[in-house]
Design an enzyme around this catalytic site. Structure first.
Site, PDB file in Angstrom:
ATOM      1  CG  ASP A 101       4.973  -5.025  -8.642  1.00 40.28           C
ATOM      2  OD1 ASP A 101       3.843  -4.539  -8.497  1.00 40.28           O
ATOM      3  OD2 ASP A 101       5.272  -5.822  -9.549  1.00 40.28           O
ATOM      4  CE1 TYR A 102       4.699  -6.909  -0.117  1.00 40.18           C
ATOM      5  CE2 TYR A 102       6.130  -5.000  -0.241  1.00 40.18           C
ATOM      6  CZ  TYR A 102       5.790  -6.218   0.335  1.00 40.18           C
ATOM      7  OH  TYR A 102       6.547  -6.728   1.361  1.00 40.18           O
TER       8      TYR A 102
END
Length: 212
Positions: free
Chosen positions: A6-7
Protein backbone atom coordinates in the site's frame (compact mmCIF):
# COMPACT_ATOMS: atom_id res chain seq x y z
CA UNK A 1 0.84 -16.40 1.43
CA UNK A 2 -0.93 -13.05 1.18
CA UNK A 3 1.21 -10.14 0.01
CA UNK A 4 -0.05 -6.61 0.64
CA UNK A 5 1.38 -3.42 -0.86
CA UNK A 6 0.00 0.00 0.00
CA UNK A 7 0.98 3.59 -0.62
CA UNK A 8 2.16 5.56 2.40
CA UNK A 9 -0.13 8.59 2.95
CA UNK A 10 -0.75 8.96 -0.77
CA UNK A 11 -3.48 11.61 -0.42
CA UNK A 12 -1.27 13.86 1.71
CA UNK A 13 1.60 13.43 -0.76
CA UNK A 14 -0.75 14.38 -3.61
CA UNK A 15 -1.92 17.39 -1.57
CA UNK A 16 1.70 18.46 -0.94
CA UNK A 17 2.38 18.23 -4.69
CA UNK A 18 -0.79 19.96 -5.89
CA UNK A 19 -0.56 22.72 -3.29
CA UNK A 20 3.21 23.02 -3.90
CA UNK A 21 3.51 23.50 -0.15
CA UNK A 22 7.21 23.82 0.76
CA UNK A 23 6.82 22.79 4.43
CA UNK A 24 4.83 19.64 3.61
CA UNK A 25 7.12 18.70 0.70
CA UNK A 26 10.16 19.10 2.99
CA UNK A 27 8.55 16.91 5.65
CA UNK A 28 7.93 14.10 3.15
CA UNK A 29 11.32 14.43 1.43
CA UNK A 30 13.13 14.26 4.78
CA UNK A 31 11.11 11.08 5.51
CA UNK A 32 9.82 12.63 8.73
CA UNK A 33 6.55 11.41 10.21
CA UNK A 34 4.09 13.90 8.73
CA UNK A 35 1.58 13.58 11.61
CA UNK A 36 4.26 14.23 14.25
CA UNK A 37 5.55 17.22 12.28
CA UNK A 38 1.99 18.58 11.97
CA UNK A 39 1.38 18.05 15.71
CA UNK A 40 4.63 19.85 16.46
CA UNK A 41 3.42 22.87 14.44
CA UNK A 42 -0.20 22.86 15.60
CA UNK A 43 0.72 22.48 19.29
CA UNK A 44 3.85 24.64 18.99
CA UNK A 45 6.36 22.25 20.54
CA UNK A 46 9.41 20.19 19.50
CA UNK A 47 8.60 16.90 17.67
CA UNK A 48 10.20 14.81 20.43
CA UNK A 49 7.65 16.13 22.95
CA UNK A 50 4.62 15.25 20.83
CA UNK A 51 2.45 12.67 22.64
CA UNK A 52 0.52 9.84 20.92
CA UNK A 53 -2.73 11.77 21.60
CA UNK A 54 -1.35 14.92 19.97
CA UNK A 55 -0.17 12.89 16.97
CA UNK A 56 -3.59 11.25 16.70
CA UNK A 57 -5.32 14.66 16.72
CA UNK A 58 -2.87 16.04 14.16
CA UNK A 59 -3.56 13.01 11.95
CA UNK A 60 -7.29 13.80 12.12
CA UNK A 61 -6.54 17.40 11.12
CA UNK A 62 -4.25 16.26 8.24
CA UNK A 63 -6.88 13.99 6.75
CA UNK A 64 -9.76 16.27 7.73
CA UNK A 65 -8.26 19.09 5.67
CA UNK A 66 -8.15 16.76 2.63
CA UNK A 67 -11.88 16.07 3.07
CA UNK A 68 -12.75 19.74 3.61
CA UNK A 69 -13.76 19.20 7.24
CA UNK A 70 -14.94 22.16 9.33
CA UNK A 71 -14.30 22.93 13.01
CA UNK A 72 -17.66 21.49 14.09
CA UNK A 73 -17.06 18.07 12.47
CA UNK A 74 -13.41 17.93 13.56
CA UNK A 75 -14.39 18.71 17.17
CA UNK A 76 -16.89 15.84 17.11
CA UNK A 77 -14.35 13.44 15.52
CA UNK A 78 -11.55 14.00 18.03
CA UNK A 79 -13.52 14.91 21.15
CA UNK A 80 -12.47 18.54 21.66
CA UNK A 81 -14.39 21.82 21.77
CA UNK A 82 -15.28 23.59 18.56
CA UNK A 83 -12.99 26.46 19.60
CA UNK A 84 -10.02 24.07 20.01
CA UNK A 85 -10.78 22.39 16.67
CA UNK A 86 -10.92 25.82 15.02
CA UNK A 87 -7.50 26.66 16.51
CA UNK A 88 -6.05 23.37 15.21
CA UNK A 89 -7.30 24.10 11.68
CA UNK A 90 -6.02 27.70 11.78
CA UNK A 91 -2.64 26.55 13.14
CA UNK A 92 -2.42 23.94 10.40
CA UNK A 93 -3.24 26.38 7.59
CA UNK A 94 -0.83 28.97 9.00
CA UNK A 95 2.03 26.43 8.85
CA UNK A 96 1.00 24.85 5.54
CA UNK A 97 0.23 28.16 3.85
CA UNK A 98 0.45 26.59 0.40
CA UNK A 99 -2.50 24.35 1.29
CA UNK A 100 -4.65 27.39 2.11
CA UNK A 101 -3.68 29.02 -1.21
CA UNK A 102 -4.46 25.78 -3.06
CA UNK A 103 -7.90 25.49 -1.39
CA UNK A 104 -8.78 29.08 -2.32
CA UNK A 105 -7.44 28.73 -5.88
CA UNK A 106 -9.13 25.42 -6.70
CA UNK A 107 -12.56 26.67 -5.59
CA UNK A 108 -12.14 29.87 -7.65
CA UNK A 109 -11.08 27.88 -10.73
CA UNK A 110 -13.99 25.47 -10.27
CA UNK A 111 -16.42 28.41 -10.23
CA UNK A 112 -14.88 29.80 -13.44
CA UNK A 113 -14.60 26.48 -15.32
CA UNK A 114 -17.55 24.58 -13.87
CA UNK A 115 -15.39 21.55 -13.01
CA UNK A 116 -12.26 20.33 -11.24
CA UNK A 117 -9.85 17.67 -12.50
CA UNK A 118 -7.26 15.20 -11.29
CA UNK A 119 -3.57 15.36 -12.23
CA UNK A 120 -4.41 12.91 -15.00
CA UNK A 121 -7.23 15.07 -16.42
CA UNK A 122 -10.30 13.20 -15.11
CA UNK A 123 -13.05 15.74 -14.46
CA UNK A 124 -15.83 16.22 -11.94
CA UNK A 125 -18.40 18.79 -13.05
CA UNK A 126 -19.80 20.97 -10.26
CA UNK A 127 -23.23 22.43 -11.01
CA UNK A 128 -23.63 22.62 -7.21
CA UNK A 129 -21.43 25.73 -7.17
CA UNK A 130 -24.15 27.78 -8.88
CA UNK A 131 -27.04 26.37 -6.84
CA UNK A 132 -29.38 28.80 -5.08
CA UNK A 133 -29.25 26.61 -1.96
CA UNK A 134 -26.34 27.68 0.30
CA UNK A 135 -25.80 24.15 1.69
CA UNK A 136 -25.50 22.77 -1.83
CA UNK A 137 -23.00 25.50 -2.76
CA UNK A 138 -20.94 24.71 0.36
CA UNK A 139 -21.00 21.01 -0.61
CA UNK A 140 -19.77 21.97 -4.11
CA UNK A 141 -16.85 23.89 -2.58
CA UNK A 142 -15.88 20.91 -0.39
CA UNK A 143 -15.95 18.63 -3.45
CA UNK A 144 -13.88 21.16 -5.43
CA UNK A 145 -11.17 21.09 -2.74
CA UNK A 146 -11.25 17.34 -2.25
CA UNK A 147 -11.82 15.73 -5.66
CA UNK A 148 -8.48 16.67 -7.32
CA UNK A 149 -6.63 15.10 -4.36
CA UNK A 150 -8.74 12.01 -3.71
CA UNK A 151 -9.40 11.55 -7.41
CA UNK A 152 -5.68 11.70 -8.26
CA UNK A 153 -4.95 9.13 -5.52
CA UNK A 154 -7.65 6.90 -7.06
CA UNK A 155 -6.14 7.36 -10.55
CA UNK A 156 -2.68 6.41 -9.23
CA UNK A 157 -3.84 3.12 -7.69
CA UNK A 158 -5.85 2.26 -10.83
CA UNK A 159 -2.85 2.85 -13.10
CA UNK A 160 -0.66 0.85 -10.71
CA UNK A 161 -3.21 -1.98 -10.70
CA UNK A 162 -3.32 -2.10 -14.51
CA UNK A 163 0.48 -2.10 -14.80
CA UNK A 164 0.94 -4.76 -12.11
CA UNK A 165 -1.73 -6.94 -13.73
CA UNK A 166 0.05 -6.71 -17.10
CA UNK A 167 3.44 -7.52 -15.57
CA UNK A 168 2.08 -10.51 -13.64
CA UNK A 169 1.10 -11.99 -16.99
CA UNK A 170 4.12 -10.86 -19.04
CA UNK A 171 6.66 -11.99 -16.44
CA UNK A 172 5.05 -15.38 -15.87
CA UNK A 173 4.07 -15.09 -12.21
CA UNK A 174 2.00 -17.80 -10.55
CA UNK A 175 0.95 -15.10 -8.04
CA UNK A 176 -2.27 -13.25 -8.76
CA UNK A 177 -3.90 -10.05 -7.60
CA UNK A 178 -7.05 -10.68 -5.58
CA UNK A 179 -8.08 -7.31 -4.18
CA UNK A 180 -7.66 -3.55 -4.35
CA UNK A 181 -8.70 -1.48 -1.32
CA UNK A 182 -8.25 2.31 -1.49
CA UNK A 183 -4.45 2.69 -1.81
CA UNK A 184 -3.56 -0.97 -1.45
CA UNK A 185 -3.13 -4.03 -3.68
CA UNK A 186 -3.38 -7.58 -2.27
CA UNK A 187 -1.97 -10.74 -3.83
CA UNK A 188 -2.07 -14.48 -3.36
CA UNK A 189 1.49 -15.66 -3.87
CA UNK A 190 3.55 -18.88 -3.72
CA UNK A 191 6.21 -18.52 -1.01
CA UNK A 192 9.05 -18.93 -3.50
CA UNK A 193 7.80 -15.90 -5.51
CA UNK A 194 7.41 -13.45 -2.62
CA UNK A 195 10.72 -11.66 -3.13
CA UNK A 196 10.34 -11.36 -6.92
CA UNK A 197 6.71 -10.23 -6.58
CA UNK A 198 7.41 -7.55 -3.97
CA UNK A 199 10.29 -6.17 -6.06
CA UNK A 200 8.08 -5.99 -9.17
CA UNK A 201 5.06 -4.51 -7.36
CA UNK A 202 7.16 -1.88 -5.59
CA UNK A 203 8.75 -0.88 -8.91
CA UNK A 204 5.39 -0.64 -10.70
CA UNK A 205 3.65 1.28 -7.91
CA UNK A 206 6.49 3.72 -7.30
CA UNK A 207 6.79 4.73 -10.96
CA UNK A 208 3.19 5.67 -11.78
CA UNK A 209 3.81 9.38 -11.26
CA UNK A 210 6.61 11.74 -10.17
CA UNK A 211 5.48 14.02 -7.35
CA UNK A 212 7.44 16.93 -5.92
Amino acid sequence: VLVDADYSQIELRVLAHMADDAAMIDAFNSEADIHTITASQVFNMPPELVTPLMRSRAKAVNFGIVYGIGAFSLAKDIGVTRKEADQYIKGYLAHYAGVQRYMDRVVQEAKEQGYVSTLFGRRRYLPELTASNANLRAFGERVARNMPIQGTAADIIKIAMARVSRRLEEEGFAAHMILQVHDELDFECPIDEVERLTTMVRDAMEHVVDLR
